[in-house]
Design a protein around this motif. Sequence first.
Motif, PDB file in Angstrom:
ATOM      1  N   ALA A   1       0.696  -1.197   0.105  1.00 58.55           N
ATOM      2  CA  ALA A   1       0.090   0.027   0.046  1.00 58.55           C
ATOM      3  C   ALA A   1       0.933   1.019  -0.080  1.00 58.55           C
ATOM      4  O   ALA A   1       0.271   2.369  -0.491  1.00 58.55           O
ATOM      5  N   ILE A   2       2.123   1.090   0.574  1.00 59.83           N
ATOM      6  CA  ILE A   2       2.970   2.408   0.561  1.00 59.83           C
ATOM      7  C   ILE A   2       4.457   1.927  -0.049  1.00 59.83           C
ATOM      8  O   ILE A   2       4.920   0.884   0.145  1.00 59.83           O
ATOM      9  N   SER A   3       4.835   2.671  -1.156  1.00 61.03           N
ATOM     10  CA  SER A   3       6.050   2.267  -1.759  1.00 61.03           C
ATOM     11  C   SER A   3       7.084   3.581  -1.626  1.00 61.03           C
ATOM     12  O   SER A   3       6.581   4.466  -1.391  1.00 61.03           O
ATOM     13  N   GLY A   4       8.186   3.075  -1.877  1.00 61.17           N
ATOM     14  CA  GLY A   4       9.357   4.385  -2.101  1.00 61.17           C
ATOM     15  C   GLY A   4       9.550   4.691  -3.478  1.00 61.17           C
ATOM     16  O   GLY A   4       8.977   4.223  -4.414  1.00 61.17           O
ATOM     17  N   LYS A   5      10.274   5.670  -3.652  1.00 57.83           N
ATOM     18  CA  LYS A   5      10.708   6.184  -4.898  1.00 57.83           C
ATOM     19  C   LYS A   5      11.253   5.186  -5.952  1.00 57.83           C
ATOM     20  O   LYS A   5      12.225   4.400  -5.384  1.00 57.83           O
ATOM     21  N   ARG A   6      11.048   5.027  -7.250  1.00 54.17           N
ATOM     22  CA  ARG A   6      11.594   4.166  -7.956  1.00 54.17           C
ATOM     23  C   ARG A   6      11.624   2.695  -7.622  1.00 54.17           C
ATOM     24  O   ARG A   6      12.400   2.108  -7.770  1.00 54.17           O
ATOM     25  N   GLU A   7      10.360   2.396  -7.056  1.00 53.54           N
ATOM     26  CA  GLU A   7      10.440   0.947  -6.530  1.00 53.54           C
ATOM     27  C   GLU A   7       9.324   0.203  -7.237  1.00 53.54           C
ATOM     28  O   GLU A   7       8.479   0.619  -7.721  1.00 53.54           O
TER      29      GLU A   7
ATOM     30  N   GLN B   1      11.407   0.770 -16.437  1.00 50.35           N
ATOM     31  CA  GLN B   1      12.064  -0.159 -15.828  1.00 50.35           C
ATOM     32  C   GLN B   1      13.420   0.230 -15.040  1.00 50.35           C
ATOM     33  O   GLN B   1      14.031   0.823 -15.739  1.00 50.35           O
ATOM     34  N   TYR B   2      13.690  -0.317 -14.050  1.00 52.74           N
ATOM     35  CA  TYR B   2      15.116   0.192 -13.264  1.00 52.74           C
ATOM     36  C   TYR B   2      15.761  -1.367 -13.215  1.00 52.74           C
ATOM     37  O   TYR B   2      15.187  -2.254 -12.592  1.00 52.74           O
ATOM     38  N   SER B   3      16.942  -1.399 -13.372  1.00 48.90           N
ATOM     39  CA  SER B   3      17.718  -2.476 -13.234  1.00 48.90           C
ATOM     40  C   SER B   3      19.140  -1.992 -12.935  1.00 48.90           C
ATOM     41  O   SER B   3      19.331  -1.089 -12.127  1.00 48.90           O
ATOM     42  N   ASP B   4      20.069  -2.670 -12.994  1.00 49.15           N
ATOM     43  CA  ASP B   4      21.309  -2.509 -12.871  1.00 49.15           C
ATOM     44  C   ASP B   4      22.108  -1.476 -13.661  1.00 49.15           C
ATOM     45  O   ASP B   4      23.197  -1.219 -13.602  1.00 49.15           O
ATOM     46  N   ASN B   5      21.381  -0.921 -14.696  1.00 45.67           N
ATOM     47  CA  ASN B   5      21.950   0.090 -15.642  1.00 45.67           C
ATOM     48  C   ASN B   5      22.131   1.341 -14.958  1.00 45.67           C
ATOM     49  O   ASN B   5      21.366   2.051 -14.423  1.00 45.67           O
TER      50      ASN B   5
ATOM     51  N   LEU C   1       2.471   6.537 -14.315  1.00 49.68           N
ATOM     52  CA  LEU C   1       3.384   5.531 -14.269  1.00 49.68           C
ATOM     53  C   LEU C   1       3.269   4.261 -15.357  1.00 49.68           C
ATOM     54  O   LEU C   1       4.204   3.582 -15.560  1.00 49.68           O
ATOM     55  N   LEU C   2       1.633   4.139 -15.477  1.00 49.00           N
ATOM     56  CA  LEU C   2       1.500   3.064 -16.384  1.00 49.00           C
ATOM     57  C   LEU C   2       0.256   3.452 -17.447  1.00 49.00           C
ATOM     58  O   LEU C   2      -0.674   3.924 -16.938  1.00 49.00           O
ATOM     59  N   TRP C   3       0.231   3.227 -18.676  1.00 43.91           N
ATOM     60  CA  TRP C   3      -0.967   3.217 -19.610  1.00 43.91           C
ATOM     61  C   TRP C   3      -0.725   2.014 -20.471  1.00 43.91           C
ATOM     62  O   TRP C   3       0.045   1.882 -21.324  1.00 43.91           O
ATOM     63  N   GLU C   4      -1.745   1.099 -20.322  1.00 43.61           N
ATOM     64  CA  GLU C   4      -1.686  -0.081 -21.003  1.00 43.61           C
ATOM     65  C   GLU C   4      -3.326   0.007 -21.771  1.00 43.61           C
ATOM     66  O   GLU C   4      -4.044  -0.579 -21.121  1.00 43.61           O
TER      67      GLU C   4
ATOM     68  N   THR D   1       7.570   3.035  -9.601  1.00 39.56           N
ATOM     69  CA  THR D   1       7.147   4.235  -9.172  1.00 39.56           C
ATOM     70  C   THR D   1       8.184   5.395  -9.700  1.00 39.56           C
ATOM     71  O   THR D   1       9.324   4.825 -10.279  1.00 39.56           O
ATOM     72  N   SER D   2       7.813   6.750  -9.481  1.00 35.67           N
ATOM     73  CA  SER D   2       8.931   7.689 -10.045  1.00 35.67           C
ATOM     74  C   SER D   2       9.491   8.332  -8.860  1.00 35.67           C
ATOM     75  O   SER D   2       9.442   7.940  -7.684  1.00 35.67           O
ATOM     76  N   ASP D   3       9.855   9.670  -9.145  1.00 41.81           N
ATOM     77  CA  ASP D   3      10.638  10.406  -8.028  1.00 41.81           C
ATOM     78  C   ASP D   3       9.496  11.330  -7.123  1.00 41.81           C
ATOM     79  O   ASP D   3       9.893  12.305  -6.686  1.00 41.81           O
ATOM     80  N   ILE D   4       8.239  11.154  -7.824  1.00 44.40           N
ATOM     81  CA  ILE D   4       7.283  12.199  -7.222  1.00 44.40           C
ATOM     82  C   ILE D   4       6.432  11.463  -6.168  1.00 44.40           C
ATOM     83  O   ILE D   4       5.925  10.548  -6.483  1.00 44.40           O
TER      84      ILE D   4
END
Length: 583
Positions: A183-189, A517-521, A534-537, A553-556
């Motif tokens: 229910a609660i997430s962090g940034k870029r999570e 998507q976030y990875s080790d890049n 965050l998503l539009w499908e 998620t993003s930085d906002i």
Amino acid sequence: MKKQKSTFILLVLMALSLNAQNNAITSIPQESVYLQYNESLLFSGEHLKYKIYCLDKSKRTLTRVSKMGYVSLINKTGEVVFVHKIKLTDGSGYGDFFVPTSVPTGSYKLLGYSEWMKNFGREDFFQSDIHIINPYQVTEEAYLEQPMDSLNPVATRSIKQPITNGNRNLNKNSLLRLALDKAISGKREKVALTISGTDASTFTGDYNISIRKMDSISSPPQISAEFFFSEMLKRGKNASTPNGVVNLPELRGEIISGVITTKDSNLPAENLRISLSLPGDKYLFKVATSDSEGKFRFILDREYDNLSGALQILSDDLDKYEVTMDTQKIDRSGIQFTDFVLTKRLKDYILEKSIQNQIENAYRATKSDSIVPANHVAPFYRKFTTSYDLDDYTRFNSLQETIVEVVDQVGIRKLSNGDQVFEVRPEIGYTDNSLLPMVFVDGLFIKKHQDFMDYSSKKIKTISFSRDKVIVGSQVFQGVILFETIDGGFYNDFYTPHILNVDLFKPQSRKDYYIQQYSDNAAQKRIPDFRQQLLWEPDLDLSAGEKEVVFYTSDIPGQYEVVLEGFTSLGRPVSVKEKFVVE
């Protein structure tokens, strides 16, 4: 005598076909359109993303009638901000609009409809309010907070909300369920969303999902699919087809239409054949015949990439006529708009969001959507039995020499007026001099062959042809010839007064929308992320059953909302929401 008999039979068949078509039109059911869109309050630099559902009002399921839908945004004065044509696949399609800085702050109306619906009045169009804030232009006083009048206790106006609230009881008895892993997430999570259903039939529907940050200021309410079904579709009138149908349904594909008139009297020109060619490697060609009112209609049942096309009247006295193309017209009078006011306390919020949008757009190249290529299906006239690559032969200066010395079964002859024409000898029998071949140069149809006779053969790469008779529309041709030039740009350089170039109102291209998507890049981690969406499908596939959708998620920080809308294969509406917080 034989030719007269054939002509008589053709006229009888055309009359019977027209009568059958008129009877068929009266039995076509009325349609209704529902739009799901990502946001009703938009800033300059953001995208309005939408999905259109076109439904059969009698069966209350997605339509199989219209193959095109239309989405338009208009302002208070009736001016059109945009109008999009959307290809409908099994009754639905999608598109988007980037809000430029040229669109001022104001109240707008989002409209959705089909060509067939225009016969029944604008009252049945989908209509919803959109508010736009443009901090880069001077805002009209009507949208600004007015100074307090000591004699008037009313200092400001608030947004006037529509009386129908399309979001009430959204999750109650929903056919689909949403479950977030947190229910609660962090940034870029990473966040996982599980979509489950009450029964197997629910998964065979047509759905869209949107995940977006909720604005902290008021915005016009959005109509849910369930509310639309119960209050607008189910209770709406299902009027009979009006007499004198003006707008034909796009049953087989996109309709491109216009009117032919005589230049001297401006009267409709009846029974004239006119062609439309869309040049290029994947060229298309259509022939239509004008009716008693001079109207003609091309039906494009294949996808294409062209932004312009070439019209030619298939008559020897073509200079006597004028062609006017139809445009999208709807009655925009009497549309009601909601009002809103920007107060001074919103200044910091507007500034912050505008900066976030600017930064996000600055990195758009790294997060761009991808265009889905058109699905090109080759028509029968693009299939050739013989092809000559002129590099394999001695090069001649003139086209005439090349045809005589290199190309077998194709010739050039001179008409009584001195013009030269190509001819293709049939496989069986003798050449019918009353029939000419269909001639293309880089996909551009050439009606008057003389216009191409002086073209240098040294610029031509290949000559391909087929020898069978072909019929396009009501026009008969003896064979098909295709000349392909070395640079492939003949259409851009060629000019003749016999060709009218027209801009095409092309359906919106399908897209695969970018998914962060976030990875080790390490490069990705250095790029700012100020995504509100965050998503539009728009084409959510649940055919395999329960599905897990993953997004980041993003930085906002703030509260976000997941919205899933659509219709089952049986036409039952689905509207479900879920919220979560990013800290």
